[in-house]
Scaffold this active site. Structure first.
Site, PDB file in Angstrom:
ATOM      1  CG  HIS A 178      33.885  42.142  56.359  1.00 41.70           C
ATOM      2  ND1 HIS A 178      33.031  41.885  55.307  1.00 41.70           N
ATOM      3  CD2 HIS A 178      33.076  42.403  57.425  1.00 41.70           C
ATOM      4  CE1 HIS A 178      31.760  41.997  55.721  1.00 41.70           C
ATOM      5  NE2 HIS A 178      31.775  42.319  56.991  1.00 41.70           N
ATOM      6  CG  ASP A 227      40.277  45.237  47.539  1.00 43.76           C
ATOM      7  OD1 ASP A 227      40.483  46.424  47.841  1.00 43.76           O
ATOM      8  OD2 ASP A 227      39.212  44.874  46.983  1.00 43.76           O
ATOM      9  CB  SER A 249      24.702  41.586  47.378  1.00 45.63           C
ATOM     10  OG  SER A 249      25.304  40.970  48.501  1.00 45.63           O
ATOM     11  CG  LEU A 307      26.195  45.645  37.485  1.00 44.30           C
ATOM     12  CD1 LEU A 307      26.819  46.689  36.566  1.00 44.30           C
ATOM     13  CD2 LEU A 307      26.983  44.341  37.412  1.00 44.30           C
ATOM     14  CD  GLU A 308      22.486  42.556  39.834  1.00 42.18           C
ATOM     15  OE1 GLU A 308      22.349  42.344  38.623  1.00 42.18           O
ATOM     16  OE2 GLU A 308      22.823  41.695  40.668  1.00 42.18           O
TER      17      GLU A 308
HETATM   18  N1  APR Z   1      29.886  48.036  39.718  1.00 42.29           N
HETATM   19  C1  APR Z   1      29.026  48.158  40.755  1.00 42.29           C
HETATM   20  N2  APR Z   1      28.473  47.116  41.396  1.00 42.29           N
HETATM   21  C2  APR Z   1      28.825  45.885  40.969  1.00 42.29           C
HETATM   22  C3  APR Z   1      29.717  45.676  39.898  1.00 42.29           C
HETATM   23  C4  APR Z   1      30.257  46.815  39.250  1.00 42.29           C
HETATM   24  N3  APR Z   1      31.106  46.730  38.232  1.00 42.29           N
HETATM   25  N4  APR Z   1      29.850  44.334  39.701  1.00 42.29           N
HETATM   26  C5  APR Z   1      29.071  43.739  40.616  1.00 42.29           C
HETATM   27  N5  APR Z   1      28.439  44.664  41.391  1.00 42.29           N
HETATM   28  C6  APR Z   1      27.497  44.455  42.497  1.00 42.29           C
HETATM   29  C7  APR Z   1      26.661  43.206  42.381  1.00 42.29           C
HETATM   30  O1  APR Z   1      25.489  43.469  41.612  1.00 42.29           O
HETATM   31  C8  APR Z   1      26.348  42.882  43.842  1.00 42.29           C
HETATM   32  O2  APR Z   1      25.141  43.498  44.248  1.00 42.29           O
HETATM   33  O3  APR Z   1      28.257  44.294  43.676  1.00 42.29           O
HETATM   34  C9  APR Z   1      27.531  43.512  44.608  1.00 42.29           C
HETATM   35  C10 APR Z   1      28.484  42.499  45.204  1.00 42.29           C
HETATM   36  O4  APR Z   1      27.820  41.747  46.172  1.00 42.29           O
HETATM   37  P1  APR Z   1      28.537  40.550  46.954  1.00 42.29           P
HETATM   38  O5  APR Z   1      29.202  39.660  45.998  1.00 42.29           O
HETATM   39  O6  APR Z   1      27.538  39.935  47.859  1.00 42.29           O
HETATM   40  O7  APR Z   1      29.690  41.306  47.786  1.00 42.29           O
HETATM   41  P2  APR Z   1      29.565  42.074  49.163  1.00 42.29           P
HETATM   42  O8  APR Z   1      28.255  42.730  49.309  1.00 42.29           O
HETATM   43  O9  APR Z   1      30.786  42.902  49.294  1.00 42.29           O
HETATM   44  O10 APR Z   1      29.654  40.879  50.194  1.00 42.29           O
HETATM   45  C11 APR Z   1      29.659  41.159  51.572  1.00 42.29           C
HETATM   46  O11 APR Z   1      30.145  38.873  52.034  1.00 42.29           O
HETATM   47  O12 APR Z   1      31.226  36.846  51.708  1.00 42.29           O
HETATM   48  C12 APR Z   1      31.228  38.030  52.384  1.00 42.29           C
HETATM   49  O13 APR Z   1      33.045  38.832  53.553  1.00 42.29           O
HETATM   50  C13 APR Z   1      32.487  38.824  52.267  1.00 42.29           C
HETATM   51  O14 APR Z   1      32.747  41.215  52.535  1.00 42.29           O
HETATM   52  C14 APR Z   1      32.020  40.205  51.857  1.00 42.29           C
HETATM   53  C15 APR Z   1      30.547  40.190  52.297  1.00 42.29           C
END
Ligand code: APR
Length: 241
Positions: free
Chosen positions: A111, A96, A180, A204-205
């Site tokens: 990415h 985004d 994550s 978040l966690e």
């Molecule tokens: N504030 C902070 N953290 C948050 C919030 C929030 N409001 N909501 C969710 N999270 C955390 C979740 O707890 C999780 O640990 O954000 C993390 C999101 O993790 P993913 O969904 O795995 O996203 P990301 O780590 O960006 O994924 C990496 O995976 O599928 C691919 O290309 C995609 O760039 C992406 C990559």
């Protein structure tokens, strides 16, 4: 501490969650609704380009919805970049454009970017705000190839790895936000800098790699990121400089 540590910030989908964009691996995340093998691999695009284009067209339309805007966490990082006296690089896994819209400039999209398209023949990229069809031709150069979203799919090389590696090699403080820690190479950054740089997780966690961080703060990004940035600017966060 001294006042000019070099900082690398890594962000993931969690930072955009409170702007209304879904994460990937949370219970309500994108990969709970769609199989990544169907929409986010070169093989998926070869098999069913219309489906892959439709998936990204919907996500592109969503980020262009006037309701979707940068939140307090994006804004705090842009403000930190403006005011930080030392080196600063923001590396995002997000496709985004909310960091740009918040004002971030020293920013690399490892990415790719949803608002750019790439020609599958000549490789040229162009801004893209309209839906892509399977037949959308490359207007700028070869006029022959079809356009695809300029994003990195599973099995493809992330972008900008050279400048990112250089910034990681010289940083004193590494901060991972809203990720994550399950997708490499980004998930490996903390282990790469650990020991040399101070490592901080804002999520978040606890993430998969939470134990690798020197300092962790857990809560919504809109709360913990501005609070952390304020402590940093006040000189209250130690670094390994
Ligand atoms: N504030 C902070 N953290 C948050 C919030 C929030 N409001 N909501 C969710 N999270 C955390 C979740 O707890 C999780 O640990 O954000 C993390 C999101 O993790 P993913 O969904 O795995 O996203 P990301 O780590 O960006 O994924 C990496 O995976 O599928 C691919 O290309 C995609 O760039 C992406 C990559």
């Amino acid at each position: 501490m001294t006042t000019r540590p070099a900082i690398v910030v890594l962000t993931g989908a969690g930072i955009s969650r409170e702007s209304g964009l879904a994460t990937f691996r949370d219970a309500d995340g994108i990969w709970a609704r769609v199989r990544l093998e169907d929409v986010a691999t070169p093989e998926a695009f070869a098999r069913d380009p219309a489906r892959v284009q439709a998936f990204y067209n919907a996500r592109r339309a969503q980020i262009m919805d006037p309701q979707v805007a940068p939140n307090a966490a994006h804004l705090a990082l842009a403000d930190l970049e403006r005011r930080w006296p030392g080196d600063f690089l923001l590396v995002t896994q997000n496709i985004d454009d909310l960091h740009e819209r918040a004002g971030s400039r020293r920013l690399l999209h490892m990415h790719g970017e949803l608002l750019r398209a790439r020609c599958t023949i000549c490789g040229a990229t162009q801004r893209c705000i309209a839906p892509l069809e399977v037949t959308t031709a490359c207007a700028d150069c070869c006029r022959a190839g079809g356009l695809r979203p300029d994003v990195v799919w599973f099995g493809e090389m992330p972008l900008h790895m050279e400048p990112i590696g250089a910034a990681l090699a010289r940083c004193d403080l590494f901060v991972a936000i809203g990720t994550s820690g399950s997708v490499y190479p980004a998930a490996g950054f903390v282990a790469e800098v650990r020991g040399r740089a101070r490592t901080v997780e804002l999520n978040l966690e606890p993430s998969d790699g939470a134990a690798l961080f020197d300092e962790t703060h857990h809560g919504p990004a809109t709360q913990i990121v501005p609070a952390f940035a304020a402590r940093l600017l006040a000189g209250l966060v130690p670094s390994n400089e």
